[in-house]
Design a protein around this motif. Structure first.
Motif, PDB file in Angstrom:
ATOM      1  N   TYR A 295       8.677 -10.058  -3.464  1.00 18.54           N
ATOM      2  CA  TYR A 295       8.228 -10.962  -4.516  1.00 18.54           C
ATOM      3  C   TYR A 295       9.179 -12.026  -4.731  1.00 18.54           C
ATOM      4  N   VAL A 296      10.352 -11.691  -5.077  1.00 17.91           N
ATOM      5  CA  VAL A 296      11.502 -12.360  -5.515  1.00 17.91           C
ATOM      6  C   VAL A 296      11.783 -13.299  -4.443  1.00 17.91           C
ATOM      7  N   LYS A 297      11.810 -12.887  -3.006  1.00 22.47           N
ATOM      8  CA  LYS A 297      12.204 -13.626  -1.963  1.00 22.47           C
ATOM      9  C   LYS A 297      11.280 -14.933  -1.799  1.00 22.47           C
ATOM     10  N   GLU A 298       9.831 -14.524  -2.260  1.00 20.68           N
ATOM     11  CA  GLU A 298       8.976 -15.746  -1.973  1.00 20.68           C
ATOM     12  C   GLU A 298       9.209 -16.571  -3.143  1.00 20.68           C
ATOM     13  N   LYS A 299       9.477 -16.228  -4.350  1.00 25.52           N
ATOM     14  CA  LYS A 299       9.779 -17.212  -5.208  1.00 25.52           C
ATOM     15  C   LYS A 299      10.652 -17.893  -5.033  1.00 25.52           C
ATOM     16  N   LEU A 300      12.007 -17.517  -4.709  1.00 22.29           N
ATOM     17  CA  LEU A 300      12.995 -18.255  -4.536  1.00 22.29           C
ATOM     18  C   LEU A 300      13.181 -19.157  -3.340  1.00 22.29           C
ATOM     19  N   GLU A 301      12.213 -18.952  -2.121  1.00 18.60           N
ATOM     20  CA  GLU A 301      12.242 -19.653  -1.155  1.00 18.60           C
ATOM     21  C   GLU A 301      11.199 -20.850  -1.610  1.00 18.60           C
ATOM     22  N   ILE A 302      10.315 -20.814  -2.581  1.00 22.23           N
ATOM     23  CA  ILE A 302       9.744 -22.034  -3.182  1.00 22.23           C
ATOM     24  C   ILE A 302      10.620 -22.909  -3.778  1.00 22.23           C
ATOM     25  N   GLU A 303      11.222 -22.141  -4.747  1.00 20.85           N
ATOM     26  CA  GLU A 303      12.319 -22.803  -5.684  1.00 20.85           C
ATOM     27  C   GLU A 303      13.420 -23.647  -4.816  1.00 20.85           C
ATOM     28  N   MET A 304      13.830 -22.864  -3.885  1.00 17.60           N
ATOM     29  CA  MET A 304      14.787 -23.480  -3.117  1.00 17.60           C
ATOM     30  C   MET A 304      14.361 -24.921  -2.551  1.00 17.60           C
ATOM     31  N   ASN A 305      13.238 -25.216  -2.425  1.00 23.50           N
ATOM     32  CA  ASN A 305      12.622 -26.464  -1.678  1.00 23.50           C
ATOM     33  C   ASN A 305      11.715 -27.209  -2.760  1.00 23.50           C
ATOM     34  N   ALA A 306      11.972 -26.975  -4.117  1.00 24.58           N
ATOM     35  CA  ALA A 306      11.271 -27.512  -5.202  1.00 24.58           C
ATOM     36  C   ALA A 306      12.074 -28.963  -5.677  1.00 24.58           C
TER      37      ALA A 306
END
Length: 506
Positions: A295-306
């Motif tokens: 779950y954490v990885k998914e949210k961070l990957e979104i935020e890395m490209n936000a």
């Protein structure tokens, strides 16, 4: 070479960038979008349209209009006044991540900065010049204002940096690399600091280390199973499939692989019918941690490209909208979840340590001592593990449930996500030390049982581990052993996953 476009940065690329010093560039298409949004800002300034952050004050001062002759001074004042961070600096690796993530967000073309701002950010990381950024002072909404202001200070030739192992003024480092500071123009200061890159950078580094810790917990607990002559039936695939969690199934599969040829592990009824939960429930507990990590990885990957600044520029400047993408709540919740999930790895590890050292719970020498009574052996190592676990419990209190209004109540709900990320990072470090203690104790126990009876994978770990921490023949200063083992686990070349099984056996 990693090529940024604001859209597709991955964890694999972040890993190469952070741990292998991979260089970074950008796509021409993304820079064209940056140029278009910049032209929109310049048009707004020239036509003296009133747009927040371009020709107005900030926060509660958003209704104060600024003349176009003062827009550069506005940005400079913003950076200087907001650089209020305190405390110890973020680790250099986190600062490096922060610069890259800020550049990637600006490359989306919604922020209105000049291309030179992004190029200079990439110049810094490619030259290994990393801003000194104090850890404390962010509320996690209006973004990470204080930390990112210290980052922006470096771009204008102020502030300090880490360069070639030394802390120095940014100008001194620039002169050594032929880099020049820039003058920030309309909106650029705000675009640099109005984002979530401090909490995200800290979160990315914490996640990457947590992932490694989670894999290491499996091989170390497998050695504990051997040291305690644990029952492997509990890891049977049918049990895991009956519940249905993919991560639980995978943890059990890896442990079965590690123990496949062990003569120390036992079968149901051979010595006892059931093991304690800290052994029997490893797939369920570790598997639940993996669910949280995913779950954490998914949210961070979104935020890395936000795009996380405000305002954002759309339709070639036809739409300039104020919103709240700077609010760190998605990452704040993810960091609190990461803290809890990793703290549980330490909790259950400490219980396994207790089973290894407590003579009432096993048939090993008391506290694994060579001469029980005369020598204390691993007695106080368990104390240290218990202390670290208790400290983790305080760090795992969710930061995201707190909020304090700021800017005269204009910013009346904040995320505290950066606090959550910092706590998660500390929990990972504490958990690694707990696992280091379990590794020391489990190796001792397994070797007492008979190294030649160990599985190939676990014996491979032990043989490498013995180069770091020798067999305990007599009491010594175990603090050094714990720190040496922890540092060994932290190193990048020790990464135990499915691919690592072969290496361990080699």
């Amino acid at each position: 070479m990693i090529t940024l476009d604001g859209q597709s940065l991955t964890f694999s690329e972040m890993h190469k960038f952070l741990f292998e010093s991979e260089k970074v560039s950008f796509t021409e298409e993304s820079m064209k979008l940056v140029q278009k949004s910049r032209e929109a800002v310049e048009k707004i300034v020239a036509e003296e349209k009133v747009v927040y952050g371009i020709n107005t004050g900030f926060g509660k001062f958003s209704d104060v209009l600024i003349g176009k002759e003062d827009v550069e001074e506005l940005q400079l004042n913003l950076i200087r006044s907001h650089a209020c961070g305190v405390g110890e600096p973020f680790p250099e690796i986190v600062s490096r991540a922060m610069v890259l993530l800020r550049a990637n967000a600006l490359l989306k073309g919604f922020s209105g900065v000049r291309p030179v701002v992004i190029k200079r950010l990439l110049d810094l990381v490619n030259a290994q010049i990393h801003p000194v950024i104090p850890q404390q002072g962010s509320l996690g909404a209006s973004g990470d204002l204080a930390p990112l202001s210290h980052l922006a200070l470096v771009l204008i030739g102020e502030g300090e940096v880490f360069y070639k192992g030394k802390r120095m003024s940014s100008i001194d480092a620039f002169s050594k690399e032929g880099v020049f500071p820039i003058t920030l123009t309309a909106k650029e200061g705000l675009a640099l600091i109005n984002g979530t890159q401090a909490m995200t950078a800290m979160g990315v580094v914490a996640y990457l280390e947590a992932e490694k810790v989670a894999y290491q917990a499996e091989i170390i607990s497998s050695i504990t199973i051997e040291g305690l002559r644990g029952i492997t039936d509990a890891f049977d695939e049918d049990i895991q499939l009956a519940r249905g969690y993919k991560e639980q199934v995978e943890v059990a599969e890896r442990i079965r692989s590690y123990l496949n040829d062990s003569y120390l592990s036992t079968k149901q009824g051979e010595l006892r019918v059931q093991d304690a939960y800290s052994i029997r429930c490893i797939p369920q507990v570790h598997g639940a941690t993996w669910q949280a990590l995913n779950y954490v990885k998914e949210k961070l990957e979104i935020e890395m490209n936000a795009a996380t600044d405000n305002p954002l520029i759309f339709d070639d400047g036809e739409k300039v909208l104020s919103g709240g993408n700077f609010h760190g709540q998605p990452i704040a919740l993810a960091m609190d979840f990461l803290s809890i999930a990793v703290a549980e790895l330490a909790n259950i590890s400490e219980r396994r340590i207790e089973r290894l050292v407590n003579p009432q719970l096993n048939d090993l020498p008391p506290f694994l001592s060579p001469k029980p009574g005369l020598q204390s052996g691993a007695m106080i190592m368990q104390y240290v593990a218990a202390s670290l676990v208790s400290e983790n419990k305080t760090f795992a209190h969710p930061a995201s449930v707190d909020s304090i209004p700021s800017s005269a109540n204009q910013e009346d709900h904040v995320s505290m996500g950066t606090i959550g990320a910092r706590h998660a990072y500390q929990i990972v470090a504490n958990t690694r030390r707990v696992l280091a203690i379990e590794a020391i104790c489990s190796m001792q126990a397994a070797e007492i049982r008979g190294k030649e009876k160990m599985a190939a994978a676990t014996r491979g770990f032990l043989e490498k581990g013995r180069k770091i921490v020798p067999f305990i023949h007599s009491d010594r200063v175990f603090s050094k052993d714990i720190e040496n083992m922890s540092e060994w686990l932290r190193k990048e070349d020790i990464f135990f996953d499915k691919k690592g099984i072969t290496e361990l056996q080699a």
